[in-house]
Write a protein that holds these residues in place. Sequence first.
Motif, PDB file in Angstrom:
ATOM      1  N   ASP A   9      -5.195  -1.821  -6.456  1.00  0.00           N
ATOM      2  CA  ASP A   9      -6.019  -1.853  -5.243  1.00  0.00           C
ATOM      3  C   ASP A   9      -6.417  -0.425  -4.906  1.00  0.00           C
ATOM      4  OD1 ASP A   9      -6.893  -3.657  -2.818  1.00  0.00           O
ATOM      5  OD2 ASP A   9      -6.184  -1.762  -1.974  1.00  0.00           O
ATOM      6  N   VAL A  10      -7.687  -0.236  -4.572  1.00  0.00           N
ATOM      7  CA  VAL A  10      -8.146   1.102  -4.171  1.00  0.00           C
ATOM      8  C   VAL A  10      -8.754   1.034  -2.780  1.00  0.00           C
ATOM      9  CG1 VAL A  10      -8.530   1.968  -6.511  1.00  0.00           C
ATOM     10  CG2 VAL A  10     -10.403   0.805  -5.342  1.00  0.00           C
ATOM     11  N   GLU A  11      -8.452   2.048  -1.970  1.00  0.00           N
ATOM     12  CA  GLU A  11      -9.139   2.220  -0.689  1.00  0.00           C
ATOM     13  C   GLU A  11     -10.144   3.344  -0.886  1.00  0.00           C
ATOM     14  OE1 GLU A  11      -8.705   0.089   1.614  1.00  0.00           O
ATOM     15  OE2 GLU A  11      -6.919  -0.835   0.753  1.00  0.00           O
ATOM     16  N   THR A  12     -11.335   3.155  -0.356  1.00  0.00           N
ATOM     17  CA  THR A  12     -12.422   4.097  -0.640  1.00  0.00           C
ATOM     18  C   THR A  12     -13.168   4.457   0.644  1.00  0.00           C
ATOM     19  OG1 THR A  12     -14.054   2.345  -0.977  1.00  0.00           O
ATOM     20  CG2 THR A  12     -12.748   2.981  -2.898  1.00  0.00           C
ATOM     21  N   ILE A  23     -12.479   7.473  -3.859  1.00  0.00           N
ATOM     22  CA  ILE A  23     -11.188   6.813  -3.605  1.00  0.00           C
ATOM     23  C   ILE A  23     -10.343   7.698  -2.688  1.00  0.00           C
ATOM     24  CG2 ILE A  23      -9.003   6.109  -4.698  1.00  0.00           C
ATOM     25  CD1 ILE A  23     -10.680   5.270  -7.161  1.00  0.00           C
ATOM     26  N   ILE A  26      -4.803   4.926  -3.922  1.00  0.00           N
ATOM     27  CA  ILE A  26      -4.711   3.959  -5.019  1.00  0.00           C
ATOM     28  C   ILE A  26      -3.281   3.425  -5.084  1.00  0.00           C
ATOM     29  CG2 ILE A  26      -4.272   5.801  -6.742  1.00  0.00           C
ATOM     30  CD1 ILE A  26      -5.835   3.951  -8.760  1.00  0.00           C
ATOM     31  N   ALA A  89      -6.948  -7.672  -9.885  1.00  0.00           N
ATOM     32  CA  ALA A  89      -7.278  -7.172  -8.544  1.00  0.00           C
ATOM     33  C   ALA A  89      -7.757  -8.341  -7.691  1.00  0.00           C
ATOM     34  CB  ALA A  89      -8.360  -6.092  -8.619  1.00  0.00           C
ATOM     35  N   ASP A  95     -12.992  -3.298  -7.412  1.00  0.00           N
ATOM     36  CA  ASP A  95     -11.957  -2.317  -7.807  1.00  0.00           C
ATOM     37  C   ASP A  95     -12.198  -1.773  -9.212  1.00  0.00           C
ATOM     38  OD1 ASP A  95      -9.563  -2.450  -5.638  1.00  0.00           O
ATOM     39  OD2 ASP A  95     -10.483  -4.400  -5.841  1.00  0.00           O
ATOM     40  N   LEU A  99     -13.223   2.166 -10.040  1.00  0.00           N
ATOM     41  CA  LEU A  99     -12.337   2.984 -10.880  1.00  0.00           C
ATOM     42  C   LEU A  99     -13.072   3.521 -12.103  1.00  0.00           C
ATOM     43  CD1 LEU A  99      -8.859   1.231 -11.063  1.00  0.00           C
ATOM     44  CD2 LEU A  99      -9.281   3.630 -10.541  1.00  0.00           C
ATOM     45  N   ALA A 151      -3.573   0.691   0.129  1.00  0.00           N
ATOM     46  CA  ALA A 151      -3.618   0.310  -1.286  1.00  0.00           C
ATOM     47  C   ALA A 151      -2.263  -0.114  -1.852  1.00  0.00           C
ATOM     48  CB  ALA A 151      -4.196   1.456  -2.113  1.00  0.00           C
ATOM     49  N   ALA A 155      -1.736  -3.826  -3.169  1.00  0.00           N
ATOM     50  CA  ALA A 155      -1.446  -4.028  -4.599  1.00  0.00           C
ATOM     51  C   ALA A 155      -0.150  -4.827  -4.775  1.00  0.00           C
ATOM     52  CB  ALA A 155      -1.333  -2.684  -5.312  1.00  0.00           C
TER      53      ALA A 155
END
Length: 940
Positions: A9-12, A23, A26, A89, A95, A99, A151, A155
């Motif tokens: 999981d990514v926060e952006t 990002i 992560i 994901a 995601d 990435l 994240a 995740a």
Amino acid sequence: MNDRFIVVDVETTGHSVAKGDRIIQIGAVVIENGEIIERFASFVNPEVEIPPFIEELTGINQAMVEHAPTFKELAVELLPLFENVGFVAHNVPFDLSFLKNQFELIGEKFPKMKCYDTVELSRMLLPKEESYKLGHLAFSLGLSHDRPHQADSDAEVTAEIFLYLLNKLKGLPLLTLEQLIPIVRYFRSSLEPMISAFIQEKVMLGVNDAQEFDCYRQLALKKQPEHDNEPAPESFKGTFSEFRSELFSADKGLKEAFTKYETREGQVRMMDKVDHAFHHNEHVLIEAGTGTGKSLAYLLPAVLYAHETDQAVVISTQTIPLQDQLLMRDLPLLERLLPFPVDVALLKGRSHYLCLRKFEQSLRTISDDTYDVRLMKAQILVWLTETDYGDVEELNLSSGGRGFWFEVQSDAKSDLGKFSPWFSRCFYHRARRRAREAHLVITNHALLLTDLVHDQALLPSYSHAVIDEAHHLVEAASEHLGMKADYVTFSYLLQRIGLDHDHGIQPHLCRISEEYGISSKQLHDELIISLTAIKDEIDELFRMLNDYVTYKRKTGASDIGRISYRYRSFDESGSSWNAILECTMRVHMFAKDIRIRFDTLIKQFLDIKDQISYVDHGLVTDSQRLVDALMEEEQYLYELLLEADPEFVYWIEIEPRGARNATFIYSKPIQVADRLADQFFAKKKSVVLTSATLSINGSFDYQLEQLGLEDFGAKVYTIESPFSYKDQARLLIPKDMPAIKEVGEKQFAMDAAIKVWRIAERKRGKMLVLFTSYEMLKMVYDYIKDLSEYEPMPLIGQGITSGSRAKLIKSFKQAEEAILFGTSSFWEGIDLPGDELTSLVIVRLPFSPPDQPLLQAQLERAKEAGKSPFMDVSLPQAIIRFKQGFGRLIRTKEDKGCVFVLDRRISTTRYGSQFIKSLPDVPVDEHKLEVLLDRYEDFL
């Protein structure tokens, strides 16, 4: 199959790397052989500013990422994690692509991997879930998710959901897995190798699913309990009166069934009235105030009467939530209270049920389907292993899947009956069988009223009924007896008949015709010509109707943003209307031609039906159903435009900013009292009608007249609410609100917005604001949005905030403080106890706009009868609506709160007092808003 997965999981800072988004955090979880073996989490310095919205959403601010490593610095540590794994994901496209783009930005190549999307997997494997958002799934599955939108937490919970879904997929029956293979080939998730491995394992182990599932014709269904033909042992056969003492005894009955049961006088009184009505064949209206416990008050005497007489009692509601409550909450209570098993059946309209024959047939055409339809087919395959009822309400359908339901829903015209191998398993027929054997049959008002328009009753024979939410019965009857036609329905049916295909009509009809040599090319060509002609004429007709209404434009936009125009076909004049009538006549002539030619074709099939396979017989029947549906729609169109019944009102609605053929034609009966009296109440021995809003200022006269019950000697009762409104509520009227006629709508909306915002500032909690029009709602919402710029509070607006009514209410419930703006359906059916709602604002008294076509006709009819259109029609409707809105505030004995009415007419007009007199005994105060806020600080 991969045994190793990485869940990411990514926060952006936003949605696009190309636009400069980066990002900021992560989280990754590595799974091997079904267990979490490694975790990775890090903030990431994005080297750009974090937008305020992202900071609010994630809780991640600039200070938290300032000294974190950059993505380039983390890449060395991250890349090895992505070797020889499957990528997982919750919404893979976002995601994964983010990435990949971030790695490319620093000159690193992101490895190719098989992907697994937990959104897609959840939709398929959890078909009954209300939502597929990560937070909802975590809550539903009992997983801890304490930091949503961070994240590492996201995740972790995604990994746990993924493991749960894998386990569920593996546990599906062999037949279901085999049917899923050709569907999942088209999915984002790489499921085919995984499912193939599960299949191979089951075959090697010799798993026999027939013990747990009903395996038939390559589908696995939930096994239904076999009917026990042994006669039931003798059980209690007494009446409610005889059971009454046990029910209310000090240590048994209700005291035993409830952990904290307090005897409610109103509930006991209502039970007695229902029981008396049933045994003395009376029609009865019972207004039961909030908190009476009316469902149990009618269910107990109803089921005892049914058991005593061996006759089913029908319970009808307007809304699905109340049906669910009766089944989920009240039925288990009945089971605990009564000395015999209670048979309850839920019966809905036929289109709610899946047709297994059609669904089986649909699995042959997967390569032609859209993504949404394929996903829905997979959903249904899983759902069949779980469902007892086959009811579409259990499914969470995507908007793209709804059209597919029309193709696989049960309907009378394409029912092959006992000729179908699915007959004994048919969900609809099973529901009807259950209903014939039940003590109580729960249904809805629409199905209850089918007897008014259909010869063949869909409900089992009954003479006693309870109608809950009875204030909706007249509206439901009006809807049921009315007609509607629109371009979208015609277009859809013509498309389904096959005009979009190269062959002109459905390819399978052409194939079957050729195969059995039963149709001439001439007949086929003539059908294509007629179908093409009717399509062109319908296009032209709806465009002309749209232009005609645009030109006339006699009324403003309705509550749903449409423009409506009331008409009577023979009163309209001019060349434009004559062109509309001529076009309608041409449509009618082409429809007759299609009917004759299609009947000729079908007769040829019927002549050799013994030679046709079951599958082909089904396909022919489905085609016949589509043509029948087209003919039915055309008949509505004919009656709506070429006939005129003086007992009906007719109108056209158009979308002002929609397509030129976005046109809807309606008719409804002006009153339904005579039909209800002759075709419903006269045929039933006892009907109990109940609701919290039936009387007006203590009188039931308006409802008795509307329902056609004046000549039946119906009894009426008021059961007071057990709540102490004197202690729990206040009705407050700000004197400093202007009268709307003095200032106009914009100024009124601005003043209303200021008042709502001041109340919200003083009471930082949850507030519901009710409107009578969407336009006023939007104006007030926009003004409050400006006012709240520097002191933000979540604003949830119907028609503004995206999502269904249920979704908006859910968001409101989940918020710590918020203002919910609603119109129409928000005036009732919302249960927000305790802190979920402490302030209610009614912006205007809920009079319906007098230019609504049906109301307009009712007002004219009242005037012709020598009545007062306002006092006898508009005012009673508004008071009932007002009572419904007021009832949103106090839902339990512990609730406290204030109702603010911003419409000064409640205190400045002669009729205004009737609104207050129709409420429970609640203290009323009128003063300037600031004085009211000071006075009732304890309530706020």
